[in-house]
Design a protein around this motif. Structure first.
Motif, PDB file in Angstrom:
ATOM      1  N   GLU A 128      18.690 -31.040 -69.142  1.00 41.24           N
ATOM      2  CA  GLU A 128      17.888 -32.206 -68.768  1.00 41.24           C
ATOM      3  C   GLU A 128      17.958 -33.277 -69.868  1.00 41.24           C
ATOM      4  N   ALA A 129      17.896 -32.862 -71.106  1.00 44.44           N
ATOM      5  CA  ALA A 129      17.995 -33.808 -72.218  1.00 44.44           C
ATOM      6  C   ALA A 129      19.383 -34.433 -72.279  1.00 44.44           C
ATOM      7  N   GLU A 177      14.868 -21.216 -69.455  1.00 44.57           N
ATOM      8  CA  GLU A 177      14.066 -22.440 -69.496  1.00 44.57           C
ATOM      9  C   GLU A 177      14.580 -23.387 -70.583  1.00 44.57           C
ATOM     10  N   LEU A 178      14.956 -22.846 -71.723  1.00 47.02           N
ATOM     11  CA  LEU A 178      15.494 -23.664 -72.800  1.00 47.02           C
ATOM     12  C   LEU A 178      16.823 -24.287 -72.406  1.00 47.02           C
ATOM     13  N   GLN A 179      17.685 -23.534 -71.731  1.00 50.17           N
ATOM     14  CA  GLN A 179      18.960 -24.075 -71.262  1.00 50.17           C
ATOM     15  C   GLN A 179      18.740 -25.216 -70.267  1.00 50.17           C
ATOM     16  N   GLN A 180      17.766 -25.066 -69.388  1.00 44.86           N
ATOM     17  CA  GLN A 180      17.447 -26.124 -68.431  1.00 44.86           C
ATOM     18  C   GLN A 180      16.953 -27.377 -69.155  1.00 44.86           C
ATOM     19  N   GLU A 181      16.127 -27.204 -70.166  1.00 45.95           N
ATOM     20  CA  GLU A 181      15.619 -28.342 -70.924  1.00 45.95           C
ATOM     21  C   GLU A 181      16.751 -29.039 -71.687  1.00 45.95           C
ATOM     22  N   ASP A 217      19.596 -37.042 -69.571  1.00 48.50           N
ATOM     23  CA  ASP A 217      18.795 -38.207 -69.951  1.00 48.50           C
ATOM     24  C   ASP A 217      19.522 -39.043 -70.999  1.00 48.50           C
TER      25      ASP A 217
END
Length: 93
Positions: free
Chosen positions: A80-81, A73-77, A84
């Motif tokens: 995503e950052a 989940e942290l890798q996905q975030e 962005d």
């Protein structure tokens, strides 16, 4: 009562009892052999506490759980950052 106050109270009681026994503030029937034991008791307690602390830390490190779901989940975030920020013009090397 906070944990710090509990520790300070416990240490204070132990040191007070030790001081009373060492300086004969309370009349007791301690033999010279027991007086020698009382003199070094704080060092034994300190060494015992250090051994307990090291054993506790070692046990906690040995039984530390991996959180693979949280890592994904942290890798996905992070990705995503990055996307962005890339949209806003930031370049990653």
């Amino acid at each position: 009562m906070t944990k710090l106050l509990q520790w300070l109270l416990g240490v204070g009681l132990l040191l007070g009892t030790w001081a009373c026994l060492v300086w004969d503030l309370v009349p007791t029937q301690l033999t010279p052999q027991w007086k020698e034991v009382v003199w070094v008791a704080p060092m034994y307690l300190l060494m015992s506490f250090a051994c307990y602390s090291l054993a506790t830390i070692g046990y906690r490190v040995a039984t530390f759980n991996d959180c693979e779901d949280a890592a994904k989940e942290l890798q996905q975030e992070i990705e995503e950052a990055r996307r962005d920020l890339a949209k806003k013009g930031l370049k990653f090397s």
